[in-house]
Design a protein around this motif. Structure first.
Motif, short mmCIF file in Angstrom:
data_model
loop_
_atom_site.label_atom_id
_atom_site.label_comp_id
_atom_site.label_asym_id
_atom_site.label_seq_id
_atom_site.Cartn_x
_atom_site.Cartn_y
_atom_site.Cartn_z
N GLU A 284 -0.51 9.06 7.16
CA GLU A 284 -0.76 8.31 5.94
C GLU A 284 -1.81 9.01 5.09
N TYR B 173 -4.17 -0.83 0.29
CA TYR B 173 -5.24 -0.13 -0.43
C TYR B 173 -5.51 -0.84 -1.74
N ASP C 287 1.11 -2.63 8.49
CA ASP C 287 0.96 -2.18 7.11
C ASP C 287 -0.49 -1.90 6.79
N HIS C 288 -0.72 -0.85 6.01
CA HIS C 288 -2.03 -0.60 5.44
C HIS C 288 -1.98 -0.97 3.97
N TRP D 170 -5.90 -10.01 7.16
CA TRP D 170 -5.91 -8.55 7.19
C TRP D 170 -7.24 -8.08 7.79
N ARG E 33 -9.44 -0.04 2.40
CA ARG E 33 -8.23 -0.06 3.22
C ARG E 33 -8.30 -1.23 4.19
N SER E 34 -7.20 -1.96 4.30
CA SER E 34 -7.09 -3.07 5.26
C SER E 34 -5.80 -2.89 6.04
N PHE E 35 -5.76 -3.48 7.23
CA PHE E 35 -4.61 -3.33 8.11
C PHE E 35 -4.06 -4.69 8.50
N GLU F 113 -10.90 -2.23 6.93
CA GLU F 113 -11.25 -0.97 7.57
C GLU F 113 -12.26 -0.18 6.74
#
Length: 133
Positions: free
Chosen positions: A11, A59, A56-57, A74, A48-50, A77
């Protein structure tokens, strides 16, 4: 002389192709990539979150949107990198779309590809940020 960039994930390699990491050097930690350009006046943090449920990431340049995503489950990160939040000379838009059924985000620098995704059921979310190609 620039060193080769060591990327942690595919990614991140994709984002590098967009030109987001144009001046970075080998850094040992993914979260530290942002440190290389953190002082630039025209760049803003991209959070950025997951979402493990959809793998899924996500942004965003908005700290509020990042916090809202965290409130919806979420996992934040932190700052992934820095990008432009508005048009600057030579930079191109990166469009973001969302597919709620699959809990998936899609990023592209092509307005046509973004429109095609919308025709296939993706919800266009507009320009996420600007980058050099």
């Amino acid at each position: 002389m620039k060193k080769n960039i060591s990327f942690v994930t595919l990614e991140v390699c994709f984002l590098a192709l967009l030109g987001l990491f144009f001046n970075l050097y080998n850094l040992p930690n993914y979260n530290n990539y942002a440190l290389a350009i953190a002082q630039c006046d025209y760049l803003v943090p991209v959070y950025r979150s997951f979402n493990g449920g959809g793998v899924d990431h996500f942004y965003t340049t908005s700290a509020n949107e990042s916090s809202s995503a965290a409130a919806q489950g979420w996992s934040p990160e932190g700052i992934a990198f820095y990008a432009y939040s508005s048009q600057v000379s030579g930079a191109i838009p990166v469009y973001r779309s969302f597919n709620g059924g699959g809990v998936d985000h899609f990023y592209t620098t092509s307005a046509n590809e973004s429109s095609s995704a919308a025709a296939q059921g993706w919800s266009p979310e507009g320009i996420a940020f600007y980058a050099y190609s």
